[in-house]
Write a protein that holds these residues in place. Structure first.
Motif, mmCIF file in Angstrom:
data_model
loop_
_atom_site.group_PDB
_atom_site.id
_atom_site.type_symbol
_atom_site.label_atom_id
_atom_site.label_comp_id
_atom_site.label_asym_id
_atom_site.label_seq_id
_atom_site.Cartn_x
_atom_site.Cartn_y
_atom_site.Cartn_z
ATOM 1 N N ARG A 251 22.215 94.910 64.197
ATOM 2 C CA ARG A 251 21.839 95.101 62.788
ATOM 3 C C ARG A 251 20.837 94.039 62.359
ATOM 4 O O ARG A 251 19.887 94.327 61.630
ATOM 5 C CB ARG A 251 23.077 95.050 61.898
ATOM 6 C CG ARG A 251 23.896 96.321 61.930
ATOM 7 C CD ARG A 251 24.931 96.360 60.807
ATOM 8 N NE ARG A 251 25.770 95.183 60.724
ATOM 9 C CZ ARG A 251 26.913 95.023 61.384
ATOM 10 N NH1 ARG A 251 27.350 95.965 62.184
ATOM 11 N NH2 ARG A 251 27.628 93.909 61.237
ATOM 12 N N HIS A 252 21.045 92.815 62.816
ATOM 13 C CA HIS A 252 20.130 91.729 62.479
ATOM 14 C C HIS A 252 18.725 92.015 63.021
ATOM 15 O O HIS A 252 17.731 91.862 62.306
ATOM 16 C CB HIS A 252 20.659 90.404 63.029
ATOM 17 C CG HIS A 252 19.734 89.248 62.813
ATOM 18 N ND1 HIS A 252 19.507 88.708 61.553
ATOM 19 C CD2 HIS A 252 18.960 88.543 63.675
ATOM 20 C CE1 HIS A 252 18.639 87.725 61.667
ATOM 21 N NE2 HIS A 252 18.297 87.606 62.937
ATOM 22 N N PRO B 222 32.171 93.395 70.956
ATOM 23 C CA PRO B 222 31.461 94.569 70.411
ATOM 24 C C PRO B 222 31.037 94.350 68.965
ATOM 25 O O PRO B 222 29.989 94.801 68.541
ATOM 26 C CB PRO B 222 32.480 95.701 70.543
ATOM 27 C CG PRO B 222 33.397 95.266 71.632
ATOM 28 C CD PRO B 222 33.442 93.760 71.562
ATOM 29 N N ARG B 223 31.848 93.632 68.221
ATOM 30 C CA ARG B 223 31.528 93.386 66.812
ATOM 31 C C ARG B 223 30.294 92.488 66.681
ATOM 32 O O ARG B 223 29.418 92.742 65.870
ATOM 33 C CB ARG B 223 32.717 92.756 66.124
ATOM 34 C CG ARG B 223 32.528 92.596 64.648
ATOM 35 C CD ARG B 223 33.794 92.117 64.006
ATOM 36 N NE ARG B 223 33.597 92.034 62.562
ATOM 37 C CZ ARG B 223 34.222 91.198 61.800
ATOM 38 N NH1 ARG B 223 35.107 90.373 62.306
ATOM 39 N NH2 ARG B 223 33.985 91.163 60.508
ATOM 40 N N SER B 224 30.251 91.436 67.527
ATOM 41 C CA SER B 224 29.089 90.546 67.452
ATOM 42 C C SER B 224 27.839 91.241 67.968
ATOM 43 O O SER B 224 26.739 90.970 67.507
ATOM 44 C CB SER B 224 29.347 89.251 68.218
ATOM 45 O OG SER B 224 29.465 89.504 69.604
ATOM 46 N N ASP B 225 28.013 92.148 68.960
ATOM 47 C CA ASP B 225 26.862 92.921 69.448
ATOM 48 C C ASP B 225 26.295 93.792 68.338
ATOM 49 O O ASP B 225 25.086 93.876 68.151
ATOM 50 C CB ASP B 225 27.260 93.809 70.634
ATOM 51 C CG ASP B 225 27.478 93.001 71.907
ATOM 52 O OD1 ASP B 225 27.051 91.828 71.937
ATOM 53 O OD2 ASP B 225 28.059 93.549 72.853
ATOM 54 N N ALA B 226 27.186 94.445 67.589
ATOM 55 C CA ALA B 226 26.733 95.300 66.495
ATOM 56 C C ALA B 226 26.059 94.472 65.414
ATOM 57 O O ALA B 226 25.035 94.879 64.855
ATOM 58 C CB ALA B 226 27.919 96.074 65.903
ATOM 59 N N GLN C 158 12.543 95.982 60.470
ATOM 60 C CA GLN C 158 12.196 96.670 59.228
ATOM 61 C C GLN C 158 11.409 95.754 58.305
ATOM 62 O O GLN C 158 10.433 96.175 57.680
ATOM 63 C CB GLN C 158 13.461 97.172 58.536
ATOM 64 C CG GLN C 158 14.106 98.334 59.246
ATOM 65 C CD GLN C 158 15.476 98.672 58.691
ATOM 66 O OE1 GLN C 158 16.112 97.861 58.023
ATOM 67 N NE2 GLN C 158 15.953 99.881 58.975
ATOM 68 N N HIS C 159 11.814 94.492 58.224
ATOM 69 C CA HIS C 159 11.094 93.529 57.387
ATOM 70 C C HIS C 159 9.669 93.340 57.912
ATOM 71 O O HIS C 159 8.712 93.326 57.139
ATOM 72 C CB HIS C 159 11.829 92.186 57.385
ATOM 73 C CG HIS C 159 11.090 91.098 56.668
ATOM 74 N ND1 HIS C 159 10.978 91.073 55.294
ATOM 75 C CD2 HIS C 159 10.415 90.022 57.134
ATOM 76 C CE1 HIS C 159 10.249 90.031 54.953
ATOM 77 N NE2 HIS C 159 9.906 89.372 56.048
#
Length: 139
Positions: free
Chosen positions: A20-21, A12-16, A27-28
């Motif tokens: 975000r990436h 789950p942490r790597s998915d988040a 956004q960029h």
């Protein structure tokens, strides 16, 4: 099998982190595209304002003055210009989207090649270690 091992490693942490990436990349991209088209949109809006001023000028001029050849395009031509400029803007958006897709594909390809390189380097390290062991055994 490779994809199964990758999905098993996902947490789950790597998915988040991945989400975000992706959000940061989008956004960029949006900021970058906005900069590219801001000047074009400003010019387009100025053109529309000028066409409105020309129309007001035509409506207010003295009908008793002899008609001189117009330096300004007819309203029909202004409309055609507006349509042509809108088509150009749409074409830029389409090309920009295609380029963004190409960047995405190239990035995916780069990551795949990096993984292949890591696997090759790992295998090379193993073979070098084995070679060193064999040389030690040999004498």
């Amino acid at each position: 099998q490779f994809l199964l091992s990758l999905s098993a490693m996902a947490t789950p942490r790597s998915d988040a982190k991945w989400r975000r990436h992706i959000i940061r990349q989008l956004q960029h991209r949006d900021r970058h595209q906005k900069l590219h088209f801001e000047a074009l949109i400003l010019s387009y809006n100025q053109l529309l304002a000028k066409s409105d001023m020309v129309q007001l000028w035509r409506d207010k001029r003295d009908p008793h003055l002899p008609s001189a050849p117009s330096l300004f395009p007819e309203p029909e031509n202004v409309t055609k210009l507006q349509i042509r400029h809108q088509e150009k803007v749409n074409k830029f958006y389409q090309e920009n989207g295609e380029l963004a897709q190409e960047v995405f594909e190239l990035n995916k390809q780069r990551k795949r090649r990096e993984m292949e390189l890591q696997a090759t380097q790992s295998r090379l390290s193993e073979l070098e270690a084995k070679l060193a062991e064999l040389e030690v055994e040999r004498g």
